[in-house]
Scaffold this motif. Structure first.
Motif, PDB file in Angstrom:
ATOM      1  N   ILE A 147       4.515 -13.053 -18.915  1.00 25.52           N
ATOM      2  CA  ILE A 147       3.206 -12.240 -18.686  1.00 25.52           C
ATOM      3  C   ILE A 147       3.064 -12.094 -16.994  1.00 25.52           C
ATOM      4  O   ILE A 147       2.700 -11.027 -16.586  1.00 25.52           O
ATOM      5  N   LYS A 148       3.376 -13.152 -16.200  1.00 26.96           N
ATOM      6  CA  LYS A 148       3.447 -12.891 -14.829  1.00 26.96           C
ATOM      7  C   LYS A 148       4.343 -11.750 -14.322  1.00 26.96           C
ATOM      8  O   LYS A 148       3.914 -11.134 -13.371  1.00 26.96           O
ATOM      9  N   ALA A 149       5.607 -11.507 -14.959  1.00 25.09           N
ATOM     10  CA  ALA A 149       6.526 -10.462 -14.683  1.00 25.09           C
ATOM     11  C   ALA A 149       5.718  -9.066 -15.065  1.00 25.09           C
ATOM     12  O   ALA A 149       5.902  -8.159 -14.198  1.00 25.09           O
ATOM     13  N   ALA A 150       4.988  -9.120 -16.129  1.00 25.12           N
ATOM     14  CA  ALA A 150       4.466  -7.843 -16.482  1.00 25.12           C
ATOM     15  C   ALA A 150       3.285  -7.546 -15.284  1.00 25.12           C
ATOM     16  O   ALA A 150       2.891  -6.401 -15.045  1.00 25.12           O
ATOM     17  N   GLU A 151       2.546  -8.700 -15.057  1.00 25.58           N
ATOM     18  CA  GLU A 151       1.278  -8.417 -14.337  1.00 25.58           C
ATOM     19  C   GLU A 151       1.835  -8.045 -12.946  1.00 25.58           C
ATOM     20  O   GLU A 151       1.141  -7.084 -12.162  1.00 25.58           O
ATOM     21  N   GLY A 152       3.067  -8.616 -12.543  1.00 27.10           N
ATOM     22  CA  GLY A 152       3.596  -8.061 -11.043  1.00 27.10           C
ATOM     23  C   GLY A 152       3.908  -6.891 -11.306  1.00 27.10           C
ATOM     24  O   GLY A 152       3.769  -5.992 -10.140  1.00 27.10           O
ATOM     25  N   ALA A 153       4.635  -6.457 -12.310  1.00 27.81           N
ATOM     26  CA  ALA A 153       4.961  -4.895 -12.307  1.00 27.81           C
ATOM     27  C   ALA A 153       3.833  -3.948 -12.174  1.00 27.81           C
ATOM     28  O   ALA A 153       3.899  -2.930 -11.755  1.00 27.81           O
ATOM     29  N   PHE A 154       2.891  -4.476 -12.859  1.00 29.09           N
ATOM     30  CA  PHE A 154       1.682  -3.389 -13.017  1.00 29.09           C
ATOM     31  C   PHE A 154       0.908  -3.569 -11.744  1.00 29.09           C
ATOM     32  O   PHE A 154       0.561  -2.542 -11.139  1.00 29.09           O
ATOM     33  N   THR A 155       0.760  -4.612 -11.000  1.00 31.19           N
ATOM     34  CA  THR A 155       0.416  -4.830  -9.663  1.00 31.19           C
ATOM     35  C   THR A 155       0.864  -3.887  -8.646  1.00 31.19           C
ATOM     36  O   THR A 155       0.582  -2.947  -7.876  1.00 31.19           O
ATOM     37  N   ARG A 156       2.377  -3.946  -8.776  1.00 30.19           N
ATOM     38  CA  ARG A 156       3.215  -3.199  -7.888  1.00 30.19           C
ATOM     39  C   ARG A 156       3.108  -1.672  -8.114  1.00 30.19           C
ATOM     40  O   ARG A 156       2.889  -0.937  -7.584  1.00 30.19           O
ATOM     41  N   GLY A 157       2.975  -1.294  -9.298  1.00 30.71           N
ATOM     42  CA  GLY A 157       3.055  -0.117  -9.776  1.00 30.71           C
ATOM     43  C   GLY A 157       1.514   0.729  -9.378  1.00 30.71           C
ATOM     44  O   GLY A 157       1.474   1.773  -8.857  1.00 30.71           O
ATOM     45  N   ARG A 158       0.538   0.155  -9.439  1.00 32.51           N
ATOM     46  CA  ARG A 158      -0.754   0.303  -9.084  1.00 32.51           C
ATOM     47  C   ARG A 158      -0.912   0.519  -7.597  1.00 32.51           C
ATOM     48  O   ARG A 158      -1.284   1.395  -7.065  1.00 32.51           O
ATOM     49  N   ALA A 159      -0.330  -0.577  -6.963  1.00 31.86           N
ATOM     50  CA  ALA A 159      -0.110  -0.491  -5.354  1.00 31.86           C
ATOM     51  C   ALA A 159       0.463   1.127  -4.901  1.00 31.86           C
ATOM     52  O   ALA A 159      -0.115   1.757  -3.982  1.00 31.86           O
ATOM     53  N   ARG A 160       1.694   1.318  -5.689  1.00 31.27           N
ATOM     54  CA  ARG A 160       2.370   2.560  -5.202  1.00 31.27           C
ATOM     55  C   ARG A 160       1.523   3.692  -5.464  1.00 31.27           C
ATOM     56  O   ARG A 160       1.494   4.765  -4.688  1.00 31.27           O
ATOM     57  N   LEU A 161       0.734   3.795  -6.620  1.00 29.20           N
ATOM     58  CA  LEU A 161      -0.126   4.884  -6.942  1.00 29.20           C
ATOM     59  C   LEU A 161      -1.145   4.867  -5.943  1.00 29.20           C
ATOM     60  O   LEU A 161      -1.469   6.008  -5.510  1.00 29.20           O
ATOM     61  N   ARG A 162      -1.746   3.776  -5.540  1.00 30.51           N
ATOM     62  CA  ARG A 162      -2.945   3.892  -4.508  1.00 30.51           C
ATOM     63  C   ARG A 162      -2.408   4.482  -3.200  1.00 30.51           C
ATOM     64  O   ARG A 162      -3.022   5.315  -2.353  1.00 30.51           O
ATOM     65  N   THR A 163      -1.084   4.081  -2.883  1.00 28.50           N
ATOM     66  CA  THR A 163      -0.482   4.717  -1.676  1.00 28.50           C
ATOM     67  C   THR A 163      -0.299   6.178  -1.775  1.00 28.50           C
ATOM     68  O   THR A 163      -0.450   7.126  -0.802  1.00 28.50           O
ATOM     69  N   ALA A 164       0.235   6.608  -2.802  1.00 24.05           N
ATOM     70  CA  ALA A 164       0.497   8.076  -3.150  1.00 24.05           C
ATOM     71  C   ALA A 164      -0.780   8.686  -3.016  1.00 24.05           C
ATOM     72  O   ALA A 164      -0.845   9.782  -2.409  1.00 24.05           O
ATOM     73  N   CYS A 165      -1.793   8.240  -3.646  1.00 21.87           N
ATOM     74  CA  CYS A 165      -3.212   8.796  -3.393  1.00 21.87           C
ATOM     75  C   CYS A 165      -3.696   8.943  -2.016  1.00 21.87           C
ATOM     76  O   CYS A 165      -4.306  10.086  -1.564  1.00 21.87           O
TER      77      CYS A 165
END
Length: 174
Positions: A147-165
């Motif tokens: 679950i930690k790996a999935a949460e980490g991937a989600f957090t990183r992906g969301r941060a990248r999307l936030r940066t793109a926005c």
């Protein structure tokens, strides 16, 4: 004291036996519910459920009534919370949306989906899964990762999307 035989049930109990617990139940639920009427309704429902219970051990009548009354208190607050959330959703739906806003929302959604497709590997997979309504824990289970790996991937992906926005809003679209 009356001895209980193997086949004896609560239906043989009288309302007087149930009513012996009424004051105690009222004190118990009155501390937990907002009004005396709600407490009265809870106690009445508790007694009705006990009366309808065909295989209740007389020796366990008090604990049974207590358990049912407390669960009805919990159900009361769950119902209050459910209604509050429903009213919030109804209030949001009542807001007037213009066609222009709808078009802008759809366009932003398409742009954001394009940005998600630029993500790599697990980050993209978990973001798309979450967008489809799959929880991070369920995603982890389906992909045999922690679950930690999935949460980490989600957090990183969301941060990248936030940066793109943020870049797009500044005019530095990627």
């Amino acid at each position: 004291m009356v001895q209980k035989t193997a086949g004896q049930s609560l239906s043989a109990c009288s309302w007087e036996e149930l009513l012996q617990h009424r004051d105690r139940l009222m004190r118990l639920v009155r501390r937990r519910l907002p009004s005396a009427q709600d407490a009265e309704d809870c106690v009445q429902e508790t007694m009705a459920r006990a009366a309808a219970h065909a295989a209740l051990d007389r020796n366990r009548l008090g604990p049974f009534l207590t358990s049912v009354a407390l669960r009805l208190c919990i159900d009361f607050y769950r119902d209050v919370e459910r209604r509050r959330r429903l009213l919030q959703r109804a209030a949001v739906l009542d807001e007037p949306w213009t066609t222009e806003e709808d078009v802008c929302d759809e366009d932003f959604g398409r742009w954001l989906l394009g940005q998600v497709r630029l993500l790599h590997g697990r980050e993209q997979e978990v973001i798309l899964a979450r967008a489809a309504g799959i929880s991070t824990a369920e995603f982890a289970r389906r992909h045999n990762i922690s679950i930690k790996a999935a949460e980490g991937a989600f957090t990183r992906g969301r941060a990248r999307l936030r940066t793109a926005c943020a870049k797009a809003l500044e005019g530095r679209a990627s």
